[in-house]
Write a protein that holds these residues in place. Structure first.
Motif, PDB file in Angstrom:
ATOM      1  N   CYS A  12      60.090  58.790  62.503  1.00  0.00           N
ATOM      2  CA  CYS A  12      59.791  57.861  61.517  1.00  0.00           C
ATOM      3  C   CYS A  12      58.491  58.037  60.656  1.00  0.00           C
ATOM      4  O   CYS A  12      58.420  57.905  59.521  1.00  0.00           O
ATOM      5  N   ILE A  13      57.373  58.188  61.651  1.00  0.00           N
ATOM      6  CA  ILE A  13      56.201  58.557  60.941  1.00  0.00           C
ATOM      7  C   ILE A  13      56.106  59.867  60.071  1.00  0.00           C
ATOM      8  O   ILE A  13      55.631  59.701  58.978  1.00  0.00           O
ATOM      9  N   GLY A  14      56.717  60.983  60.560  1.00  0.00           N
ATOM     10  CA  GLY A  14      56.962  62.161  59.787  1.00  0.00           C
ATOM     11  C   GLY A  14      57.727  61.861  58.188  1.00  0.00           C
ATOM     12  O   GLY A  14      57.183  62.368  57.237  1.00  0.00           O
ATOM     13  N   LEU A  18      55.806  62.263  54.820  1.00  0.00           N
ATOM     14  CA  LEU A  18      56.399  63.010  53.696  1.00  0.00           C
ATOM     15  C   LEU A  18      56.692  62.133  52.304  1.00  0.00           C
ATOM     16  O   LEU A  18      56.321  62.499  51.497  1.00  0.00           O
ATOM     17  N   TYR A  19      57.276  60.931  52.537  1.00  0.00           N
ATOM     18  CA  TYR A  19      57.439  60.052  51.320  1.00  0.00           C
ATOM     19  C   TYR A  19      56.307  59.704  50.543  1.00  0.00           C
ATOM     20  O   TYR A  19      56.000  59.617  49.638  1.00  0.00           O
ATOM     21  N   SER A  20      55.164  59.442  51.573  1.00  0.00           N
ATOM     22  CA  SER A  20      53.836  59.079  50.968  1.00  0.00           C
ATOM     23  C   SER A  20      53.288  60.169  50.226  1.00  0.00           C
ATOM     24  O   SER A  20      52.713  60.091  49.245  1.00  0.00           O
ATOM     25  N   ILE A  41      59.114  69.639  60.933  1.00  0.00           N
ATOM     26  CA  ILE A  41      57.761  70.200  60.995  1.00  0.00           C
ATOM     27  C   ILE A  41      56.763  69.131  60.856  1.00  0.00           C
ATOM     28  O   ILE A  41      55.648  69.104  61.565  1.00  0.00           O
ATOM     29  N   SER A  42      56.908  68.064  60.029  1.00  0.00           N
ATOM     30  CA  SER A  42      55.936  66.905  60.064  1.00  0.00           C
ATOM     31  C   SER A  42      56.199  66.121  61.297  1.00  0.00           C
ATOM     32  O   SER A  42      54.962  65.461  61.740  1.00  0.00           O
ATOM     33  N   GLY A  46      52.670  66.710  62.996  1.00  0.00           N
ATOM     34  CA  GLY A  46      51.961  65.552  62.391  1.00  0.00           C
ATOM     35  C   GLY A  46      51.163  65.714  61.064  1.00  0.00           C
ATOM     36  O   GLY A  46      51.728  66.459  60.073  1.00  0.00           O
ATOM     37  N   PHE A  47      50.039  65.517  60.821  1.00  0.00           N
ATOM     38  CA  PHE A  47      49.297  65.657  59.604  1.00  0.00           C
ATOM     39  C   PHE A  47      49.063  67.150  59.270  1.00  0.00           C
ATOM     40  O   PHE A  47      49.298  67.454  58.202  1.00  0.00           O
ATOM     41  N   PHE A  48      48.832  67.885  60.274  1.00  0.00           N
ATOM     42  CA  PHE A  48      48.575  69.170  60.031  1.00  0.00           C
ATOM     43  C   PHE A  48      50.078  69.794  59.404  1.00  0.00           C
ATOM     44  O   PHE A  48      49.897  70.799  58.809  1.00  0.00           O
ATOM     45  N   GLY A  49      51.051  69.516  60.016  1.00  0.00           N
ATOM     46  CA  GLY A  49      52.303  69.787  59.518  1.00  0.00           C
ATOM     47  C   GLY A  49      52.466  69.577  58.068  1.00  0.00           C
ATOM     48  O   GLY A  49      53.025  70.440  57.274  1.00  0.00           O
ATOM     49  N   ILE A  50      52.236  68.220  57.515  1.00  0.00           N
ATOM     50  CA  ILE A  50      52.479  67.928  56.218  1.00  0.00           C
ATOM     51  C   ILE A  50      51.191  68.783  55.400  1.00  0.00           C
ATOM     52  O   ILE A  50      51.526  69.204  54.252  1.00  0.00           O
TER      53      ILE A  50
END
Length: 60
Positions: A12-14, A18-20, A41-42, A46-50
């Protein structure tokens, strides 16, 4: 059961991340599609995946 809940939270955070990113960077045409691969991936990195998805978007 606890691991499943943690995994669902990360997914859900991923998706939210991505949406944000898509909403924030829409004006400069950085749109990352939200599909199974980008969600994996996200959520796993996490953040580094995005961040890596954004960099890949510039390279391709």
């Amino acid at each position: 059961m606890k691991k499943i809940v943690i995994m669902i939270k990360r997914v859900c955070i991923g998706i939210f991340g991505l949406y944000s990113v898509n909403v924030l960077f829409k004006t400069i045409n950085i749109l990352i599609p939200i599909n199974v691969y980008t969600i994996i991936i996200s959520s796993s990195l996490g953040f580094f995946g995005i961040l890596s998805l954004i960099i890949l978007k510039f390279l391709i």
